[in-house]
Design an enzyme around this catalytic site. Structure first.
Site, short mmCIF file in Angstrom:
data_model
loop_
_atom_site.label_atom_id
_atom_site.label_comp_id
_atom_site.label_asym_id
_atom_site.label_seq_id
_atom_site.Cartn_x
_atom_site.Cartn_y
_atom_site.Cartn_z
N SER A 7 0.84 -1.21 0.00
CA SER A 7 0.00 0.00 0.00
C SER A 7 0.87 1.26 0.00
O SER A 7 0.40 2.34 -0.31
CB SER A 7 -0.89 -0.01 1.23
OG SER A 7 -0.09 -0.10 2.40
N TYR A 37 -3.99 1.70 3.58
CA TYR A 37 -5.14 0.86 3.24
C TYR A 37 -5.85 0.37 4.52
O TYR A 37 -6.99 -0.07 4.48
CB TYR A 37 -4.69 -0.40 2.48
CG TYR A 37 -4.34 -0.21 1.02
CD1 TYR A 37 -4.20 1.05 0.44
CD2 TYR A 37 -4.16 -1.33 0.21
CE1 TYR A 37 -3.86 1.18 -0.90
CE2 TYR A 37 -3.84 -1.22 -1.13
CZ TYR A 37 -3.68 0.04 -1.69
OH TYR A 37 -3.37 0.15 -3.02
N CYS A 68 1.85 -6.48 1.51
CA CYS A 68 1.00 -5.74 2.45
C CYS A 68 0.05 -6.73 3.13
O CYS A 68 -0.67 -7.47 2.46
CB CYS A 68 0.20 -4.72 1.65
SG CYS A 68 -0.97 -3.78 2.59
N GLU A 153 6.31 5.84 10.13
CA GLU A 153 6.52 6.68 8.95
C GLU A 153 7.03 8.07 9.32
O GLU A 153 7.73 8.70 8.54
CB GLU A 153 5.24 6.76 8.12
CG GLU A 153 4.90 5.40 7.54
CD GLU A 153 4.08 5.46 6.28
OE1 GLU A 153 3.68 6.55 5.85
OE2 GLU A 153 3.82 4.37 5.72
N CYS A 185 1.77 -6.72 10.15
CA CYS A 185 1.75 -5.44 9.43
C CYS A 185 3.18 -5.15 9.01
O CYS A 185 4.13 -5.35 9.79
CB CYS A 185 1.22 -4.34 10.33
SG CYS A 185 1.31 -2.71 9.57
N1 DGL Z 1 1.16 -2.16 4.52
C1 DGL Z 1 0.07 -2.21 5.46
C2 DGL Z 1 -0.01 -3.60 6.11
O1 DGL Z 1 0.91 -4.37 6.11
C3 DGL Z 1 0.20 -1.13 6.52
C4 DGL Z 1 -0.06 0.25 6.00
C5 DGL Z 1 -1.49 0.50 5.54
O2 DGL Z 1 -2.42 0.58 6.37
O3 DGL Z 1 -1.66 0.61 4.34
O4 DGL Z 1 -1.04 -3.93 6.66
#
Ligand code: DGL
Length: 267
Positions: A7, A37, A68, A153, A185
Site C-alpha cells: 500500500s 489501506y 502488504c 513513517e 503489518c
Molecule cells: N502495509 C500495510 C499492512 O501491512 C500497513 C499500512 C497501511 O495501512 O496501508 O497492513
C-alpha cells in the site's frame, strides 16, 4: 522479475529480506497516493490491489508478492481464486499471511497465538482462518494497533510514546497468555526489538520479512516453471503512485541505500 506490492512504503521490510536472500530482479510498487489501506473497506482494498497486480503483470512480472498484510487479508484470496485464472492463468500471486502462519503453527508450543495488525487485517479474520487451517486446535487472539504505522513513517520509533503504545497494544494479548506473536503489518518489523522487549521472554516474536523471504526460496525450488522465467540482477526498480519526501527518506533509512523513484498512475 518478481513484483512486490504494498500500500505504500511498508513492503520495503519484505523487499530488504528478499534482496538479502536471493538475486532476483525486483519491481516494487507502493501505492503511496492512496496509502494507508488499513482503515479502508474490503471492496476498495480489493479494487486497488487488482489495479496494482494488473500493472505489475503487464510490466513483466511473473510472480508477485503482496507484501502488504492488509491487501493479503482482504484481496489475495479473491485474486487467486477468481481474477488470476481469468486474466493471467500462468502467473502467480503470493501473500504474506500463509508463510507466517505456517511457521507460527509449528513454533507455538501452547497453541496460543497473538496477531497484531491494522484494523482491516484484524477485522478480516484472515489470520484466524489461515491459522485454524494449519491446526484447528490453535487459539488466536488479535489486536489492531493502527497508531504504529504513522509513528514509524514519521520516524518516531525511538520516542518513549512509541514503546508505550506497543505495551498497550500487547497488554490484552499477554493477558491471554500467548506464547507466539505474529507482527501482521509491514511496518512492525521496524520495531522488532521494541515488540520483543514489550512481549517479554515467554513470547516468541516472529520475524515476518525473513519468513516470507525464506518461504519464497522454498516456493521457487518447488516451482521451476515459474523460477526459470525470473530474471536475475541488481537492477531493482521502485514505482510509486506519488513521490513523497517521507517515502524517499524512509526508503533510504530502511534499505540502507538511495533509490530512484518512478511515478506511475494506477487509475
Ligand atoms: N502495509 C500495510 C499492512 O501491512 C500497513 C499500512 C497501511 O495501512 O496501508 O497492513
Amino acid at each position: 522479475m518478481i513484483g512486490i506490492f504494498d500500500s505504500g512504503i511498508g513492503g520495503l521490510t519484505v523487499t530488504k529480506e528478499v534482496v538479502a536472500s536471493s538475486d532476483y530482479q525486483l519491481l516494487y510498487l507502493g501505492d503511496t497516493a492512496r496509502t494507508p489501506y488499513g482503515n479502508r473497506s474490503q471492496d476498495l482494498i480489493y479494487q486497488f490491489t487488482v489495479q496494482a497486480v494488473d500493472y505489475l503483470f503487464k510490466h513483466g512480472c511473473q510472480l508477485i508478492i503482496i507484501a502488504c498484510n492488509t491487501a493479503s487479508a482482504e484481496a489475495l484470496r479473491k485474486i487467486q481464486q477468481e481474477w488470476l485464472p481469468k486474466n493471467f492463468p500462468d502467473r502467480r500471486v503470493l501473500g504474506v499471511i500463509r508463510p507466517v502462519v505456517e511457521v507460527a503453527a509449528v513454533e507455538s508450543i501452547t497453541g496460543r497465538i497473538g496477531v497484531v495488525g491494522t484494523r482491516a487485517t484484524v477485522n478480516s479474520g484472515a489470520y484466524d482462518r489461515e491459522l485454524k487451517q494449519q491446526k484447528s486446535s490453535l487459539k488466536i487472539f488479535s489486536q489492531a494497533c493502527p497508531i504504529v504505522v504513522p509513528l514509524v513513517e514519521e520516524g518516531l520509533q525511538n520516542r518513549p510514546e512509541t514503546m508505550k503504545f506497543i505495551r498497550n497494544c500487547l497488554r490484552p494479548l499477554k493477558a491471554k497468555k500467548i506464547d507466539t506473536l505474529i507482527l501482521g503489518c509491514t511496518h512492525y518489523p521496524l520495531l522488532f526489538k521494541k515488540f520483543k522487549q514489550a512481549a517479554g521472554k515467554s513470547i516468541k516474536v516472529l520475524d515476518t520479512g525473513k519468513i516470507v523471504a525464506d518461504k519464497l526460496t522454498e516456493y521457487l525450488v518447488k516451482h521451476p516453471e515459474i523460477e526459470t522465467k525470473l530474471t536475475k540482477g541488481k537492477g531493482h526498480r521502485f514505482l510509486v503512485t506519488d513521490v513523497t519526501a517521507t517515502f524517499k527518506e524512509n526508503a533510504q533509512k530502511w534499505l540502507g541505500q538511495d533509490i530512484k523513484l518512478e511515478k506511475i498512475d494506477l487509475q
